[in-house]
Design an enzyme around this catalytic site. Structure first.
Site, PDB file in Angstrom:
ATOM      1  N   ASN A  43       0.830  -1.204   0.000  1.00  0.00           N
ATOM      2  CA  ASN A  43       0.000   0.000   0.000  1.00  0.00           C
ATOM      3  C   ASN A  43       0.865   1.255   0.000  1.00  0.00           C
ATOM      4  O   ASN A  43       1.962   1.289   0.573  1.00  0.00           O
ATOM      5  CB  ASN A  43      -1.032  -0.001   1.138  1.00  0.00           C
ATOM      6  CG  ASN A  43      -0.481  -0.255   2.512  1.00  0.00           C
ATOM      7  OD1 ASN A  43       0.558  -0.884   2.670  1.00  0.00           O
ATOM      8  ND2 ASN A  43      -1.162   0.233   3.518  1.00  0.00           N
ATOM      9  N   GLU A  45       0.248   5.158   0.769  1.00  0.00           N
ATOM     10  CA  GLU A  45      -0.732   6.120   1.283  1.00  0.00           C
ATOM     11  C   GLU A  45      -0.420   7.538   0.844  1.00  0.00           C
ATOM     12  O   GLU A  45       0.666   7.837   0.326  1.00  0.00           O
ATOM     13  CB  GLU A  45      -0.791   6.021   2.811  1.00  0.00           C
ATOM     14  CG  GLU A  45      -1.288   4.646   3.239  1.00  0.00           C
ATOM     15  CD  GLU A  45      -1.654   4.561   4.699  1.00  0.00           C
ATOM     16  OE1 GLU A  45      -1.197   5.399   5.511  1.00  0.00           O
ATOM     17  OE2 GLU A  45      -2.409   3.614   5.040  1.00  0.00           O
ATOM     18  N   CYS A  54      -4.163   0.868  -2.533  1.00  0.00           N
ATOM     19  CA  CYS A  54      -4.038  -0.401  -1.811  1.00  0.00           C
ATOM     20  C   CYS A  54      -2.972  -1.275  -2.475  1.00  0.00           C
ATOM     21  O   CYS A  54      -2.671  -1.124  -3.663  1.00  0.00           O
ATOM     22  CB  CYS A  54      -5.352  -1.162  -1.825  1.00  0.00           C
ATOM     23  SG  CYS A  54      -6.692  -0.348  -0.959  1.00  0.00           S
ATOM     24  N   GLU A  56      -3.094  -4.283  -3.463  1.00  0.00           N
ATOM     25  CA  GLU A  56      -3.590  -5.064  -4.606  1.00  0.00           C
ATOM     26  C   GLU A  56      -3.524  -4.246  -5.897  1.00  0.00           C
ATOM     27  O   GLU A  56      -3.125  -4.742  -6.953  1.00  0.00           O
ATOM     28  CB  GLU A  56      -5.052  -5.471  -4.386  1.00  0.00           C
ATOM     29  CG  GLU A  56      -5.304  -6.362  -3.197  1.00  0.00           C
ATOM     30  CD  GLU A  56      -5.573  -5.607  -1.909  1.00  0.00           C
ATOM     31  OE1 GLU A  56      -4.904  -4.589  -1.631  1.00  0.00           O
ATOM     32  OE2 GLU A  56      -6.462  -6.044  -1.166  1.00  0.00           O
ATOM     33  N   CYS A  87     -10.795  -4.179  -0.374  1.00  0.00           N
ATOM     34  CA  CYS A  87     -11.886  -3.199  -0.423  1.00  0.00           C
ATOM     35  C   CYS A  87     -12.648  -3.353  -1.736  1.00  0.00           C
ATOM     36  O   CYS A  87     -12.194  -4.028  -2.677  1.00  0.00           O
ATOM     37  CB  CYS A  87     -11.335  -1.782  -0.281  1.00  0.00           C
ATOM     38  SG  CYS A  87     -10.454  -1.176  -1.729  1.00  0.00           S
ATOM     39  N   CYS A  90     -10.740  -2.393  -4.960  1.00  0.00           N
ATOM     40  CA  CYS A  90      -9.764  -3.407  -5.404  1.00  0.00           C
ATOM     41  C   CYS A  90     -10.463  -4.604  -6.022  1.00  0.00           C
ATOM     42  O   CYS A  90      -9.985  -5.170  -7.014  1.00  0.00           O
ATOM     43  CB  CYS A  90      -8.879  -3.844  -4.243  1.00  0.00           C
ATOM     44  SG  CYS A  90      -7.629  -2.610  -3.855  1.00  0.00           S
TER      45      CYS A  90
HETATM   46  N1  THU Z   1      -5.278  -1.672   2.411  1.00  0.00           N
HETATM   47  C1  THU Z   1      -4.696  -2.408   1.421  1.00  0.00           C
HETATM   48  O1  THU Z   1      -3.628  -2.056   0.909  1.00  0.00           O
HETATM   49  N2  THU Z   1      -5.332  -3.535   1.008  1.00  0.00           N
HETATM   50  C2  THU Z   1      -6.480  -4.022   1.566  1.00  0.00           C
HETATM   51  O2  THU Z   1      -6.974  -5.069   1.140  1.00  0.00           O
HETATM   52  C3  THU Z   1      -7.117  -3.313   2.669  1.00  0.00           C
HETATM   53  C4  THU Z   1      -6.542  -1.994   3.002  1.00  0.00           C
HETATM   54  C5  THU Z   1      -4.563  -0.471   2.887  1.00  0.00           C
HETATM   55  C6  THU Z   1      -5.129   0.842   2.460  1.00  0.00           C
HETATM   56  C7  THU Z   1      -4.612   1.755   3.561  1.00  0.00           C
HETATM   57  O3  THU Z   1      -3.297   2.161   3.250  1.00  0.00           O
HETATM   58  C8  THU Z   1      -4.537   0.866   4.783  1.00  0.00           C
HETATM   59  O4  THU Z   1      -4.558  -0.468   4.293  1.00  0.00           O
HETATM   60  C9  THU Z   1      -5.677   1.067   5.761  1.00  0.00           C
HETATM   61  O5  THU Z   1      -6.897   0.878   5.169  1.00  0.00           O
END
Ligand code: THU
Length: 130
Positions: A43, A45, A54, A56, A87, A90
């Site tokens: 991920n 941010e 994310c 994925e 989510c 994704c």
């Molecule tokens: N996140 C992912 O990278 N993949 C997921 O399947 C769920 C959430 C990340 C997004 C964000 O940076 C952090 O997790 C909190 O939601």
């Protein structure tokens, strides 16, 4: 043949690179392409929160940029009590590229779903174009 263990190991490894200063929630993904190549993603941010990518979708972006177009499965890992689940955004992006299987793992367990289970009827209508 790439094993799920290899994909999970790759996902844990790339999770180390997660850029998650806002949530402190580190996620790793490993995407298996049809030709056996593995594309890792973590991920990424952003202070706007909404521009966060994310793990994925980062893996999908890397794979597409490298020329891959067919995919088998994706593994997603996080250090949580229960394996996390992708989510909605994704799930839609994984559906766009025909990812069939989603494996979710934490330190103790792994669970496997078809993308169809996580996003039913994704290919009906919009993706089911002539
Ligand atoms: N996140 C992912 O990278 N993949 C997921 O399947 C769920 C959430 C990340 C997004 C964000 O940076 C952090 O997790 C909190 O939601």
């Amino acid at each position: 043949m790439t094993t799920d263990d290899e994909l999970i190991a790759t996902a844990w490894e790339v999770r180390e690179n997660a850029y998650a200063p806002y949530s402190n929630f580190h996620v790793g993904a490993a995407l298996l392409a049809g030709d056996g190549k593995i594309f890792p993603g973590c991920n990424v941010e952003n202070i706007s929160y909404g521009l966060t990518n994310c793990a994925e979708r980062v893996a999908i972006g890397a794979a597409i940029a490298a020329g891959a177009r067919s995919f088998e499965k994706v593994v997603v890992v996080a250090d949580t009590a229960q394996p996390i689940s992708p989510c909605g955004a994704c799930r839609q992006v994984l559906a766009e590229f025909g990812v069939k299987t989603v494996i979710l793992a934490n330190r103790m367990e792994r669970v496997e779903f078809s993308l169809e289970e996580l996003l039913p009827r994704a290919s009906t209508g919009i993706l089911d174009r002539p």
